[in-house]
Write an enzyme that holds these catalytic residues in place. Structure first.
Site, short mmCIF file in Angstrom:
data_model
loop_
_atom_site.label_atom_id
_atom_site.label_comp_id
_atom_site.label_asym_id
_atom_site.label_seq_id
_atom_site.Cartn_x
_atom_site.Cartn_y
_atom_site.Cartn_z
N GLU A 20 15.95 34.59 22.46
CA GLU A 20 14.82 34.77 21.54
C GLU A 20 14.89 36.21 21.03
O GLU A 20 14.67 37.15 21.78
CB GLU A 20 13.50 34.52 22.28
CG GLU A 20 12.28 34.67 21.38
CD GLU A 20 10.97 34.46 22.15
OE1 GLU A 20 10.95 33.64 23.10
OE2 GLU A 20 9.99 35.13 21.82
N ASP B 188 1.82 41.14 21.61
CA ASP B 188 2.69 41.75 22.61
C ASP B 188 2.03 42.88 23.37
O ASP B 188 1.24 43.65 22.83
CB ASP B 188 3.96 42.26 21.93
CG ASP B 188 4.88 41.11 21.56
OD1 ASP B 188 5.23 40.33 22.46
OD2 ASP B 188 5.20 40.97 20.37
#
Lengths: 257, 403
Positions: free
Chosen positions: A46, A57
């Site tokens: 990924e 994130d």
């Protein structure tokens, strides 16, 4: 058949997807990191496209994104780097990123280019279901890219089934509503994963957020088809001396019996 | 494009929160349930007579509303038009921000929330949030850019005194943009018993609409007050400064569908619009996604959000609410800008000729008056969004330099 579908036909348990940030630790490390991940046992890569404001994130991936941006990483540069990747990379590659840089690049051009360099699928956490159905989904499908939606323990069943039906490749099961890189209580996660498993979804599902080592990888594999590791690997890269040694040690740790 | 609703009523975005092409809810799935609950319940709650009465009572007895509409005689003579000041600086806590936090804290209670998080730039929204949390006995955490913590020390002290925890945002430019990122991340990581009180008309739907509605009390009062003194509820112009755009949204709201009223939004030009040190979003930005909605965003050609600059922390933001982006694009709004220097000059000038020390943000709104080519018959309302106490350090520095 897409590389992701093919992978899950051959292997439906303990599939390991490892996240890395494009252009990190060095601008030109992207392929080196990907090759090293492939060599040391990752099943899927990924690849994160760095963004200045990555809302989903946590700190670790944010700071790797900032380093990559300061290194000069852009979507253009990334596609240049990936132009030859299929001469060495044989496992599925999924691009993860946020909508804004892609919109500036041009969504359609982005999908075309991604497909042409051999990218298999997209994970775009801030592209919600509504916009996917109204505008962007058709372009993604037209370019024959898999699209992986995120689901969480709070996602209602009808919505979950819809996200599953619109996803292809796999479904990204967020272990709990959190940003990346946070610790989890896996006894609670187990209840949710059991439920997911019992739903007999169309797609295999990989668990992400909070998976960092052998213990957490093993814990979720009791129910899931595999897991996604991100922050822990980035952290290892930030501390390790060279990419190959770091990756080898890290993945051996996760995959050891 | 089927997404774009034909807006005939500027006050009402589409069901999915679109004003023209701007708005929407570009949020990760982890926020879906929180935002969806809000989306389904905010209008219902806000329309409930008991809720309205509770908000109205607090706005009157606690905030001190209605705030006066003051005819600024000396300023009017100087500019050559009739200038009225909507005195939001007289609200409890010193700015319009509390109109929204009063509404949202009661809404949060109705939703059964136990804890409040908020972002703040200048600290006015943080103080307004900490205040209502103290009032209602709720836990409060405020995210504030590290750089803003330094330049807005009095507001940091006020938030702490009010019992709030102030968490520095250390990522990116360490200002409002990053404080907002941190607050959204915190919301993702919190259980669903936490409510996020956004301070401006930004963020995913329904925030822009909800905050605009809570701030619309400003223009509701303007209409009644202006009518009482002039016989007409309609001025020729309404002027307000715009960072994210909450005071402007409130001041414009009940005039949005009155085409004779010119709506003037004043952005912060920093060192000058094209100096590379500016926060004039509509002049420098392009369509993009920031903090969960599509709007006009200051960004590089690669779509990375750039770090803006303004002397005023409250306008130091690289985006603008989707309603304002739509007002700009549809030309319903007139967008102007004022530099740091102009704003400072007008903060002193307003103090000297009207005896009102405005916030630095607010001073931007006054700075464009001489450039508006106003006529003696024009009736202008300037939204005096906040008072200048929090900016005294900057003002003292400016005086030292002059002396």
């Amino acid at each position: 058949m897409s590389r992701l579908t093919e992978l899950f036909e051959q292997k439906n348990t303990r599939v390991l997807n490892v996240y890395c940030t494009a252009g990190y630790p060095q601008l030109n490390s992207t392929l080196e990191v990907m090759e090293s991940l492939q060599k040391n046992g990752a099943d899927i890569i990924e690849l994160g496209m760095p963004y200045s404001d990555p809302l989903a994130d946590g700190e670790v991936i944010q700071s790797s994104s900032l380093v990559a941006l300061n290194n000069g990483m852009t979507i253009d540069t990334l596609f240049e780097q990936l132009a030859t990747m299929r001469t060495t990379i044989h496992i599925p590659v999924v691009l993860m990123g946020y909508m804004n840089p892609i919109l500036q690049y041009g969504f359609e051009d982005f999908c075309k280019k991604a497909k042409s360099v051999g990218v298999d699928g997209l994970i775009l956490p801030d592209l919600p279901l509504y916009e996917f159905e109204q505008v962007y989904g058709a372009t993604i499908k037209l370019n024959d890219l898999d699209f992986i939606f995120l689901v969480t323990p709070e996602t209602p069943e009808t919505r979950l089934r819809k996200l599953d039906s619109l996803s292809s490749g796999f479904l990204y099961a967020v272990s709990s509503s959190a940003t990346t890189g946070t610790d989890k209580d896996f006894s609670k996660v187990a209840v949710y994963l059991k439920r997911l498993k019992s739903m007999q979804l169309k797609n295999p599902f990989l668990v992400g957020f909070g998976i960092k080592d052998k213990a957490s990888f093993d814990a979720v594999n009791a129910f899931a088809n595999g897991a996604i590791i991100g922050s822990a690997y980035i952290q290892a890269l930030s501390k390790g001396k060279d990419v190959e040694t770091t990756t080898k040690t890290f993945l051996q740790g996760v995959l050891s019996n | 494009m089927h997404l774009f609703n034909e807006l005939t009523n500027y006050q009402q975005p589409s069901e999915e929160g679109y004003y023209g092409q701007y708005g929407g809810a570009y949020i990760p799935e982890m926020l879906y349930s929180n935002v969806e609950t809000l989306k389904h319940q905010y209008l219902q709650i806000m329309e409930d007579p008991a809720f309205k009465a509770e908000v109205a009572a607090l706005l009157k007895d606690y905030v001190g509303r209605p705030t006066p509409l003051f005819y600024a005689e000396r300023l009017s003579a100087e500019i050559g038009a009739k200038i009225y000041l909507k005195r939001e600086d007289l609200c409890h806590t010193g700015a319009h921000k509390i109109n929204n936090t009063i509404g949202q804290i009661i809404l949060a209670q109705r939703l059964g929330k136990k804890k409040i998080i908020a972002e703040t730039g200048a600290g006015q929204h943080g103080v307004a949030t900490a205040t209502v949390c103290a009032l209602k006995g709720m836990e409060c955490v405020v995210y504030m850019g590290e750089k803003d913590i330094e330049r807005q020390a009095p507001n940091v002290a006020r938030m702490k005194m009010l019992g709030a925890k102030v968490v520095p945002a250390v990522s990116g430019s360490k200002t409002l943009k990053d404080a907002t990122n941190e607050a959204i991340r915190a919301w993702i990581n919190e259980p669903d018993t936490t409510h996020y009180i956004i301070g401006s008309v930004v963020g995913p739907h329904p925030y822009p609409d909800m905050v605009a509605r809570f701030q619309s009390v400003i223009s509701a009062e303007m209409r009644t007050q202006l009518e009482a003194v002039t016989g007409s509820a309609l001025p020729t112009h309404v002027v307000a400064c715009v960072g994210g755009g909450s005071n402007a949204a409130g001041a414009f709201y009940h005039y949005l569908n009155e085409p004779t009223v010119e709506l003037v939004a004043v952005e912060a030009a920093g060192h000058g619009v094209h100096s590379g040190m500016s926060a004039a979003t509509t002049q420098l930005g392009s369509a993009g996604i920031l903090h969960g909605s599509k709007s006009i965003v200051m960004q590089t050609k690669d779509g990375q959000v750039v770090e803006p600059h303004s002397i005023s922390a409250g306008l130091d933001y690289p985006g603008i609410g989707p309603l304002h982006a739509f007002l700009y694009e549809s030309k319903r709004g007139t967008f102007m800008s004022a530099t740091d220097e102009d704003a400072l000059k007008w903060a002193f000038h307003l103090s000297e000729i009207e005896g009102i020390i405005p916030a630095l943000e607010t001073a931007h709104a006054f700075a464009v008056l001489p450039e508006m080519n106003l006529k003696p018959t024009d009736i202008v309302i300037v939204c005096l969004s906040g008072r200048g106490d929090k900016d005294l350090a900057t003002y003292m520095q400016a005086m030292d330099m002059k002396a």
